[in-house]
Structure formats: structure tokens, C-alpha cells
Design a protein around this motif. Structure first.
Motif, PDB file in Angstrom:
ATOM      1  N   GLY A 241       0.702  -1.294   0.172  1.00 34.49           N
ATOM      2  CA  GLY A 241      -0.111  -0.093  -0.102  1.00 34.49           C
ATOM      3  C   GLY A 241       0.784   1.199  -0.011  1.00 34.49           C
ATOM      4  O   GLY A 241       0.515   2.269  -0.673  1.00 34.49           O
ATOM      5  N   LEU A 242       1.812   1.037   0.822  1.00 34.23           N
ATOM      6  CA  LEU A 242       2.729   2.486   1.093  1.00 34.23           C
ATOM      7  C   LEU A 242       3.548   2.956  -0.121  1.00 34.23           C
ATOM      8  O   LEU A 242       3.324   4.170  -0.316  1.00 34.23           O
ATOM      9  N   GLY A 243       3.751   2.295  -1.123  1.00 37.72           N
ATOM     10  CA  GLY A 243       4.442   2.698  -2.323  1.00 37.72           C
ATOM     11  C   GLY A 243       3.602   3.726  -3.135  1.00 37.72           C
ATOM     12  O   GLY A 243       4.027   4.528  -3.829  1.00 37.72           O
ATOM     13  N   CYS A 503     -13.315  -5.331   5.971  1.00 39.29           N
ATOM     14  CA  CYS A 503     -12.879  -4.242   4.892  1.00 39.29           C
ATOM     15  C   CYS A 503     -13.322  -5.232   3.540  1.00 39.29           C
ATOM     16  O   CYS A 503     -12.594  -5.901   3.609  1.00 39.29           O
ATOM     17  N   PRO A 504     -13.952  -4.893   2.831  1.00 37.46           N
ATOM     18  CA  PRO A 504     -14.187  -5.475   1.418  1.00 37.46           C
ATOM     19  C   PRO A 504     -12.824  -5.687   0.814  1.00 37.46           C
ATOM     20  O   PRO A 504     -12.236  -4.886   0.482  1.00 37.46           O
ATOM     21  N   GLY A 505     -12.272  -6.849   0.491  1.00 40.14           N
ATOM     22  CA  GLY A 505     -10.937  -7.153  -0.003  1.00 40.14           C
ATOM     23  C   GLY A 505      -9.825  -7.530   1.151  1.00 40.14           C
ATOM     24  O   GLY A 505      -8.731  -7.882   0.804  1.00 40.14           O
ATOM     25  N   GLY A 506     -10.458  -7.527   2.216  1.00 38.00           N
ATOM     26  CA  GLY A 506      -9.550  -7.563   3.509  1.00 38.00           C
ATOM     27  C   GLY A 506      -8.653  -6.482   3.510  1.00 38.00           C
ATOM     28  O   GLY A 506      -8.788  -5.102   3.289  1.00 38.00           O
ATOM     29  N   VAL A 508      -5.831  -5.277   2.822  1.00 41.46           N
ATOM     30  CA  VAL A 508      -5.049  -4.473   1.697  1.00 41.46           C
ATOM     31  C   VAL A 508      -6.041  -3.381   1.418  1.00 41.46           C
ATOM     32  O   VAL A 508      -5.430  -2.327   1.039  1.00 41.46           O
ATOM     33  N   ALA A 509      -6.993  -3.560   1.835  1.00 41.14           N
ATOM     34  CA  ALA A 509      -8.131  -2.332   1.167  1.00 41.14           C
ATOM     35  C   ALA A 509      -8.586  -1.628   2.618  1.00 41.14           C
ATOM     36  O   ALA A 509      -9.477  -1.144   2.691  1.00 41.14           O
ATOM     37  N   GLY A 510      -7.937  -1.590   3.680  1.00 41.78           N
ATOM     38  CA  GLY A 510      -8.208  -1.261   4.805  1.00 41.78           C
ATOM     39  C   GLY A 510      -8.156   0.223   4.963  1.00 41.78           C
ATOM     40  O   GLY A 510      -7.830   0.833   3.958  1.00 41.78           O
ATOM     41  N   GLU A 524      -4.833  -5.397  -7.295  1.00 39.27           N
ATOM     42  CA  GLU A 524      -3.460  -5.281  -7.491  1.00 39.27           C
ATOM     43  C   GLU A 524      -2.637  -5.648  -6.448  1.00 39.27           C
ATOM     44  O   GLU A 524      -1.581  -6.337  -6.356  1.00 39.27           O
ATOM     45  N   ARG A 525      -3.112  -4.956  -5.253  1.00 36.38           N
ATOM     46  CA  ARG A 525      -2.433  -5.028  -4.016  1.00 36.38           C
ATOM     47  C   ARG A 525      -2.597  -6.466  -3.727  1.00 36.38           C
ATOM     48  O   ARG A 525      -1.489  -6.992  -3.060  1.00 36.38           O
ATOM     49  N   ALA A 526      -3.451  -7.165  -3.680  1.00 37.24           N
ATOM     50  CA  ALA A 526      -3.468  -8.524  -3.310  1.00 37.24           C
ATOM     51  C   ALA A 526      -2.693  -9.512  -4.044  1.00 37.24           C
ATOM     52  O   ALA A 526      -1.989 -10.273  -3.777  1.00 37.24           O
TER      53      ALA A 526
END
Lengths: 577, 161
Positions: A241-243, A503-506, A508-510, A524-526
């Protein structure tokens, strides 16, 4: 599904095929006009509140395109003088009706209102300003709310209702005094419904709802305190996420750069929460095997998402016995680090544990009374992914060009099982990898539970080991979770183990992650996490450093010491009426 | 506990626990308690399976609903166009002075009176109009305001004996 052409719409002279778009706005965007709006969210019901998607449709007049169904033969103009004038005026009215001092706002640089004002070249507001002072509510550990910045687009209200099925906030009062607030206009910290998931902040286009970043100052103070050692660990989802904040493509893991940046910020020990995720799997999946064998309160429900646990306690306490007693990875990491520090002669309070999380609810979780020992918390501070970005920027670190560094041993090692925790379905997949090998030592590594990965809202799988059949299900979003539980209660669904992420998607989508819209970025993150997984050991029990804890800091899996440090208990918080 | 909600439950039952009937439910509940207490609104939300924030939103949208306790007697001063032109502002300040209501305070400390400024009572021919409970007082003046309020206070004192 085959794309069916349903005719054409002409947008600014360009012929665009209708391919089942939900509204005219999506077609306008498809034509290459990236109309920025506030209240249209692809995953929510159409609302039509912000009036910034205006366009002229020949024969119909000027309309909000999000509320118009595309029809064959429509001719649409989006740049006429009249349309431009109206959009501009609507924007000016929004700017005049709130406190929009960009330089003093945490959302600056990532605010849709600011972007639109800049893109439309607004340098002056013709109307009298209504509010100029902030109304900050920072009583919630997870979120800060400032109603003076709210533009009443309703994204937060609809998300809390439609996605989470909670409705902790809603519109209240009328006309000039209308605002979005909790039931009975209480502070967020007093809300009996809010579970701190932060999805409201995830969809807020302005700075009215944001993660609570106040703890960052305390982290900096701890780093600068010569009497304290500061350990930091980053959750799996943070690395994908951070990138994005530093211009790196979504889904590219930047854990090496993060390790480097954390050392530059002055942290003493740099660890990976994925280590604790492996530990969670060892405990939680062992608990599952025991409960499955003894038929003890099935389906077992995962307990690593604090907003979900809070939801069960507040809304469906009858399922409390089903929750796994295993703590979340963050709440396992804290006590393990502190116990290890004490074993080496240190004092518990001299080790400050900071968790970098993709999540706002984690802030609430760390502050629960049950996670304190002699007034010292297991996790001292929680900083979100965006909070870490703020720290990196404030320190002037050129993140994108940092060299990769490794995490510190031993609490920085992990397997793929620990890394995929960050995606919806990942915890279950990691648990099945553990269980398959624990139930059958001859089981082959490398089996991928593809059907659990995010493709649709409800997924299920069956693990077969000899005559044993384990039925599992995965969902994310609390409204979906409620539906699943109701089916279980009604006897319509039979599962042994269920994973829920709020969060929908877990993760990564927090809500602690950079804001995103639609599904593409979170997928993409997942994908980034699963790519990392492929490079690592397969299952959590392959993590030698985790297994080495047993016999040193811990006794045996599920033993009394492990229970004290790694497990917890729950309490109903449902209102009695 | 359940006793307290008994009248509310009766109203809810009469409306078939239908969330679409929230407004008439709130109207009738307000008649019982003279306002909408927080725990009652929570109870209604729970029984109708909607969020308390939604009930609160409806209760604060309509001027008719009160979320703080109202006084035993409600004084409505009309501030519609005709009444406004005919000097309703003087009536409002006369009520406030008489009942010692300062700032945004609407209800007296003894819980006897609540002052409400309403938009139009539909009696423009009688402007300016003041209504105490169910009694309409047309062509009102600050002096009459004082007199009418004294009458209510006197009636209360008599009842108390």
C-alpha cells in the motif's frame, strides 16, 4: 460474460458504445473525460447529491449524469458555457459552506475538493463563507471527524449502511444545520454502533473523516527518549500500500524500502507482523483442529480483524463462543516482543512496541483494557500506512529511491502463509495449509486454495484429508458477514470454519491504506501479496523462528503460557432494551 | 425496564413494526412522553431493525419532534411573514423576558413552559398569533402575552391546591 452493445452515445462529438454501463457518468469517463465527482462510488447505490457530474443532454437539458441511464442516440455536451458555469457555481457553494483551509488540513494533497478547485481554476469564492473554524472530534482512537469540512456527499453514510450494514452515522438536522453525525449526535468515541473499521474515512473525498494520526507524535517522542527501545513491525498489507503514496505502482511490494525507512526514522528493531501472523496460524489452526475434532462451537470464526470482533460483540454476541480465542497477529507480536525483552533482562515498560497497520480499528484494539499488563499495553502505538507515509515525508526521506534492507531477526522472518493474511481469504488459506499438513504429515506442499481468493463476495472450499472433510467459507464486508451468519443460524449453511474481514477485500483495502476507488487497485495489492507468497516457504509451521519460540518464550502450542500471551476472551456489548 | 417501553411497544405493534411508518410512530410516541427520549428512540430502532442514527436523523429533521423534554405548556409564537411584519419579534422577546429564558433556552427550569417559534400557523388574518397549548390568541401584544401566561400560572396554582 459477453459484452453486448446497446447502441451509442455521442459525447463531445465522440461516439461511445454503451456496454451495460450503470449510468451516463461511467460512459463520460469511458470517453476519456475524467469527470471528478464526490458522491458517485461504483460499489454504492446511486445518490446524486454533489451535482458535479453535470452535463447537457440534447433534448433533456442539464442533468446529473450519475442519475441518467445511457440511451442509444443521446448527444451529450460537457463543456458548454452553461454546464461549466453551473459546475463552477456548485463547487464555489461547497467551498463557501465549510472550513476549507487547505494548508491546515491533513487531507491536503489527497483531497478531491482541493483537486477540483485547482483543476477548475477557482481562485475566488463569490459567496459569503459560512464556517471557518474546525469542529474536531478526536474522541475515537481510530478516526477523527471534522464536520466543518464535510460536504454532505453521504459516501460515509451509505458505506456504513450498504457495505457494513451498521448505520453508525447518518444525516441529522435540516437545511443549513444538516450534518452527518452518530446516533444522538454523540462524539465518535461514545458511539455504541461504530466498530472503528474506518470504511467511512476510506470513501470521504475531503478531510471530514480521517484516520486518527495523533499517536505519531508519541511515537516520535518514544524514539527520541534515550531510556526506551522502540520496536516496530509492519503488517502484510502495508508493503503493498505504502508505495502508492510515493508514486510506486499499486501492488509492488516495498517491504525492503520500508525496513530502510524505519531505520532512518530511528526505530531500534524493525520486524514484520507476518512473523506473528504465522504464529497466529499455528495457534488458531491448532485450536480449530481441536474444536473440529471435539465438535466444539462450530463454525469457528476468525478473530484477527478487530472491527469484525467488535461487530460480533456489539451486534451478534450469540456467536462469541464461535470466535477463535487466538489474538490477532498484532496482539500476539506485542506480548511476545515484551516477554522476549524481559527474558533478556529488560523491563517491560522500557520496550515501546509500535505497529504499522493498514487499519484504523487496530488503534481501537490496542487500547482495549484486556490488552494491558500492569497499565502497560501489549502494543504501545498503532500508526496507519498513511500515518507512516506522513512520518517519512516529515523526515524528508526520499522513499522511492531507498535501497532495500532486510527485517531484523528473529521476529522478521515469515512464510507465505503469514504474508497472504493481508488479502481477503488469506487467513483461511494459511490455516488450511497448516491443517492439511497437521492432519496428514504426508500432504504435499504447494496446493493453492484458489477458490478462496477474492473473486466474489462469498467463497467456499472443502479440505479433504482421508475421510475428514472440512468445509470453510470466506467473506468480507460486515453486511456480507451478517448474511452468512444468518444463514448459519437458520441452518441453511454448514461450515466448520469461517473467515471474515470487515473491509471488502481484506486488509489490503483497509482504511489505514491510501484511499482507493473501485476494485482494480485493491486487486493489484492482493496480487502483490500472492506474488510475495510464491517466493517464500509455503506454510506457517515452516517458520523456524516461530517454532523456536515454543520452549523458549512460550511453552507448547495452546499451552498455558501460550494461552496467556496469545489468546484472549470476548464480552457482549449489545444494548439491552 | 420493559414497563417503561410498554406504551412504545403498543404503538409499534399497532403499526405492525413497519419501519416505513417511522414518522407516525414517532408522533404518537412523542404524545406519550412529550418528547423523544434517547432510550425510547433506541428501543424503536431496535424493534424496527433500523439504525438508531436513522431514527435520530428523522427526529431532528422535522421541527415537530423534540429531542429534549418539553415543558408542560407549549407556547407557539408564529414567525411567518404576516406575523413577522406585525411584530412577532416583540412577542418572542416578551415571552422570553416573562419566563426568564435566555440565549437558546426554550424550556423553563421548572419544566412548566416551552417556547417554540413556528413558521406559519395558517391564521395570518389574526397576525401576530400566539398559541398556548390548544388556545389561539390573535392580534397579540407584549402586554397580552404577559396576561395570558399569568392566567396559565394561576390555573396551575389553583390545580395544585
Amino acid at each position: 460474460m459477453e459484452k453486448k452493445e446497446l447502441g451509442f452515445v455521442t459525447i463531445e462529438g465522440k461516439k461511445v458504445a454503451i456496454e451495460g454501463e450503470r449510468n451516463l457518468l461511467e460512459l463520460v469517463r469511458k470517453a476519456g473525460f475524467n469527470m471528478v465527482t464526490f458522491c458517485y462510488q461504483p460499489e454504492l447505490e446511486i445518490f446524486g447529491a454533489c451535482r458535479l457530474c453535470l452535463a447537457e443532454v440534447e433534448g433533456m437539458g442539464i442533468l446529473a449524469t450519475c442519475t441518467v441511464k445511457p440511451k442509444d442516440g443521446m448527444v451529450v455536451h460537457i463543456n458548454t458555457d452553461e454546464v461549466r458555469k453551473l459546475r463552477r457555481m456548485n463547487l464555489e457553494l461547497l467551498l463557501a459552506s465549510g472550513n476549507h483551509e487547505c494548508t491546515l488540513c491533513g487531507k491536503s494533497g489527497n483531497c478531491k475538493l482541493q483537486k477540483l478547485a485547482k483543476d477548475m481554476g477557482i481562485t475566488d469564492i463569490r459567496f459569503k463563507r459560512k464556517v471557518t473554524t474546525s469542529h474536531l472530534d478526536s474522541t475515537s482512537a481510530a478516526l477523527v471527524r471534522d464536520s466543518s469540512k464535510c460536504i454532505l456527499c453521504g459516501n460515509c453514510v451509505r458505506t456504513c449502511n450498504e457495505v457494513q450494514g451498521i448505520g453508525a452515522i447518518d444525516f441529522a438536522f435540516r437545511g443549513y444545520k444538516a450534518k452527518i453525525t452518530t446516533a444522538f449526535n454523540k462524539d465518535m468515541g461514545e458511539s455504541k454502533e461504530c466498530v472503528s473499521c474506518g470504511q467511512c474515512a476510506r470513501v470521504c473525498p475531503v478531510g471530514a473523516l480521517m484516520p486518527n494520526h495523533q499517536e505519531i507524535e508519541l511515537v516520535q517522542k518514544a524514539i527520541n527518549n534515550p531510556d526506551k527501545k522502540v520496536a516496530v513491525h509492519i503488517a502484510p498489507a502495508v508493503r503493498v500500500g505504502l508505495g502508492e503514496i510515493f508514486g510506486i505502482k499499486p501492488g509492488i511490494p516495498v517491504d525492503g524500502k520500508i525496513a530502510a525507512a524505519l531505520r532512518m526514522l530511528g526505530f531500534d528493531y524493525v520486524y514484520d507482523t507476518s512473523f506473528a501472523a504465522d504464529l497466529t496460524i499455528v495457534e488458531e489452526a491448532s485450536e480449530f483442529i481441536r474444536r473440529f475434532t471435539e465438535k466444539d462451537h462450530l463454525p469457528q470464526l476468525t478473530s484477527c480483524c478487530p472491527a469484525w470482533v467488535n461487530y460480533v460483540e456489539k451486534f451478534v454476541p450469540e456467536f462469541i463462543p464461535n470466535l477463535s480465542s487466538a489474538r490477532s497477529p498484532m496482539q500476539m507480536m506485542g506480548p511476545v516482543l515484551k516477554a522476549d525483552f524481559e527474558q533478556k533482562g529488560g523491563k517491560r515498560e522500557d520496550l515501546v512496541v509500535v505497529a504499522i497497520m493498514p487499519c484504523t480499528a487496530k488503534k481501537m484494539e490496542a487500547k482495549l483494557d484486556k490488552f494491558y499488563v500492569d497499565q502497560n499495553p501489549d502494543t504501545d502505538h498503532v500508526v496507519t500506512t498513511t500515518g507512516l507515509a506522513n512520518m517519512i515525508k516529515a523526515a524528508g526521506i526520499d522513499f522511492a529511491n531507498l535501497p532495500d534492507e532486510e527485517f531484523d531477526a528473529p521476529f522478521g522472518t515469515k512464510t507465505g502463509g503469514g504474508v497472504i493474511f493481508g488479502a481477503s481469504g488469506g487467513v483461511m488459506e494459511a490455516a488450511l495449509r497448516f491443517a492439511a499438513a497437521a492432519l496428514n504429515p504426508k500432504a504435499k506442499d504447494g496446493v493453492i486454495f484458489e477458490s478462496l481468493r477474492e473473486t466474489k463476495e462469498f467463497r467456499e472450499a472443502e479440505l479433504k484429508v482421508g475421510d475428514i472433510k472440512v468445509r470453510v467459507a470466506v467473506t468480507s464486508g460486515l453486511r456480507n458477514a451478517r448474511k452468512l451468519l444468518e444463514d448459519v443460524k437458520a441452518g441453511k449453511a454448514h461450515y466448520d470454519f469461517i473467515e471474515v474481514m470487515s473491509c471488502p477485500g481484506g486488509c489490503v483495502a483497509g482504511a489505514g491504506q491510501p484511499q482507493y476507488e473501485g476494485w482494480k487497485i485493491r486487486k493489484e495489492r492482493a496480487k502483490g501479496l500472492y506474488a510475495e507468497d510464491a517466493k517464500l516457504d509455503y506454510k506457517s509451521q515452516d517458520n523456524k523462528d516461530v517454532m523456536a519460540l515454543y520452549g523458549k518464550v512460550l511453552d507448547k502450542i495452546g499451552g498455558p503460557v501460550a494461552h496467556k500471551l496469545l489468546h484472549t476472551h470476548y464480552k457482549s456489548q449489545k444494548e439491552q432494551n | 425496564m420493559t414497563e417503561k417501553f410498554a406504551p412504545t411497544d403498543k404503538i409499534l405493534e399497532a403499526h405492525g413494526y413497519d419501519a416505513a411508518k417511522l414518522i407516525p410512530i414517532l408522533q404518537q410516541v412523542q404524545e406519550v412522553y412529550r418528547y423523544l427520549p434517547e432510550d425510547v428512540m433506541r428501543h424503536i430502532a431496535d424493534k424496527l431493525n433500523i439504525s438508531p442514527a436513522k431514527v435520530f436523523g428523522v427526529a431532528t429533521f422535522f421541527a415537530h419532534f423534540a429531542i429534549t423534554p418539553k415543558g408542560k405548556h407549549v407556547i407557539k409564537v408564529c414567525n411567518g411573514t404576516a406575523c413577522h411584519v406585525k411584530g412577532s419579534a416583540n412577542l418572542i422577546s416578551a415571552v422570553k423576558t416573562k419566563l426568564k429564558l435566555t440565549g437558546n433556552k426554550e424550556t423553563t427550569d421548572d419544566g412548566m413552559f416551552t417556547l417554540e417559534c413556528v413558521s406559519c400557523l395558517g391564521a395570518c388574518g389574526l397576525a401576530p398569533v400566539m398559541v398556548i397549548d390548544e388556545t389561539v390568541h390573535g392580534q397579540c401584544t407584549p402586554e397580552l402575552v404577559s396576561k395570558y401566561i399569568d392566567e396559565v400560572i394561576a390555573a396551575e396554582a389553583k390545580n395544585a391546591k
